[in-house]
Write a protein that holds these residues in place. Structure first.
Motif: not given
Length: 450
Positions: A178, A202, A222, A227-229, A248, A256-257
């Motif tokens: 995070q 995150r 990014l 995990e952020l896509r 998500h 997540v973003f």
């Protein structure tokens, strides 16, 4: 009592108490704190909140090594300059939170055992460059949570020069889950250009409003954080900021973003959102579901200026693969105003920018938030579906659900403007939220051609 008890670990948890309109520890609490801090070799957890006047005598007793301390949280109740003693040592520290309190020059405090690092309300007097921070971060292989929060966008005069330095090698933070940042765009972009977080799950960002900014390194950062896509995104406008989020795609559908730009006027909000979306094009282009939402009072009288259609284009174009669009009636109104003098209305404008769009959800409203009604509503379609003007007038602006089947020549003949459109447009779906009664009434009027 301390003399007769076995050497058990201490937990110090003390917040400022309100006394005569100000916050300060009571005299008895201060004596207890001073006594406890003398036993620095037994303290495992410290959480203190006090005024600057009360911190200075406490810092005197923090010059010794706290070898057993794993958790340290210190908060100043005002913005007066405060810095931890340079001799403070906590080699086994795992969680560090400083709010309104600066680190010693060179950040010697940061231990290799840190799992959580939160530096909040950083003042200009406590400023440190991204290079200084990253140099220390490379010694923290276990760091999972990082938070950097600047209290003001104004730093010392040579800050901009420091942000334009020769790049240092990228530092990998394999455990970072995070990252939170609050400050200037240039600082953020410089920071993420020097770190690699493959496990980041995150990312929360708040930027001060600026006339112009670009985030090229953030976009690249990014792209490497898998995990952020995710294919679900939203843009929300309120009175104080605009937020661009990626959510998500599985329950509980958490962000997540989230990138938030602070500004107040609606035209500034939309301009800022367009700039951010433009710089994040490689990431936003995979989005399949887009929501454009707003606070009901975002268009307050005296706080809005016209937004050019080109700005709306820059805002929406990065989501070129979106299949579903949801838009609030406030933003639909603003988009319609922006296109009032153009050759196309909102339906064709959105379809041109979003060629894969299949479903649109528009929240209608009888009156614009400022109390006026649009005069052009009868001259232009309200949604992405092609309907006769009479059918549009039949729509209860509190909403209906419309889903058109495959068209034939008879149904298309009701609308002269649709003859030049491909048959596929009539298969597009637009949803208005309302009761089944309104749906039946609308379909009956549409079939009768009235």
């Amino acid at each position: 009592m301390l003399t007769h008890f076995p050497p058990l670990p201490f937990v110090i948890d003390c917040k400022a108490e309100t006394r005569i309109g100000r916050k300060t520890p009571s005299a008895m609490n201060e004596l207890r704190l001073l006594l406890a801090l003398k036993h620095h070799d037994r303290i495992q957890h410290i959480a203190l909140q006090a005024s600057p006047r009360d911190w200075r005598p406490l810092f005197v007793h923090m010059n010794e090594p706290f070898r057993r301390t794993e958790h340290l949280s210190l908060t100043s109740t005002t913005m007066v300059k405060l810095t931890l003693p340079e001799s403070f040592m906590a080699p086994n520290l795992r969680h560090l939170t400083l709010t309104g309190i600066g680190l010693p020059k060179g950040l010697p405090l940061l231990a290799s055992t840190l799992v959580t690092l939160k530096l909040c309300r950083i003042q200009s007097s406590s400023y440190f460059s991204p290079e200084d921070l990253v140099t220390r971060l490379q010694r923290m292989p276990h760091l999972k949570e990082l938070s950097i929060d600047f209290s003001t966008p104004i730093f010392r005069p040579n800050t901009e020069g420091e942000l334009i330095q020769t790049p240092i090698p990228v530092v990998s933070l394999p455990a970072l889950k995070q990252l939170e940042f609050h400050g200037r765009a240039a600082y953020l972009d410089r920071l993420v250009s020097m770190i690699h977080g493959p496990a980041l799950g995150r990312l929360t960002i708040t930027l001060f409003n600026q006339a112009s900014f670009t985030l090229p390194h953030l976009s690249q950062f990014l792209k490497t954080a898998e995990e952020l896509r995710h294919p679900i995104s939203s843009i929300f406008f309120d009175r104080e900021a605009v937020s661009i989020a990626i959510r998500h795609h599985e329950p509980p559908f958490e962000d997540v973003f989230n990138l938030r730009v602070r500004c107040r006027r609606l035209n500034e909000l939309i301009n800022s959102a367009a700039k951010v979306c433009g710089t994040l094009l490689p990431v936003l282009s995979i989005v399949e579901e887009l929501t454009l939402d707003s606070d009901e009072n975002v268009c307050r009288s005296g706080q809005r200026d016209a937004v050019a259609s080109a700005v709306w284009r820059d805002l929406i174009l990065p989501f070129k693969h979106a299949r579903k669009l949801s838009i609030s009636h406030v933003l639909w109104w603003e988009l319609s105003i922006a296109l009032l003098h153009d050759d196309e209305g909102p339906p064709s404008f959105l379809c041109r920018l979003l060629p894969k769009l299949q479903t649109a959800e528009i929240e209608p409203e009888i009156q614009h938030p400022n109390g006026t009604s649009p005069q052009f509503i009868n001259a232009r379609p309200l949604g992405l579906v092609v309907l006769p003007t009479s059918a549009l007038e039949a729509i209860d602006r509190s909403g209906s659900i419309i889903s058109l089947p495959d068209s034939d020549e008879n149904s298309a003949s009701h609308v002269s403007s649709v003859r030049s459109w491909p048959r596929s447009w009539l298969r597009r779906t637009i949803r208005f939220v309302n009761s089944v009664r309104n749906l039946k009434r609308l379909l009956l009027r549409f079939r009768s051609g009235s």
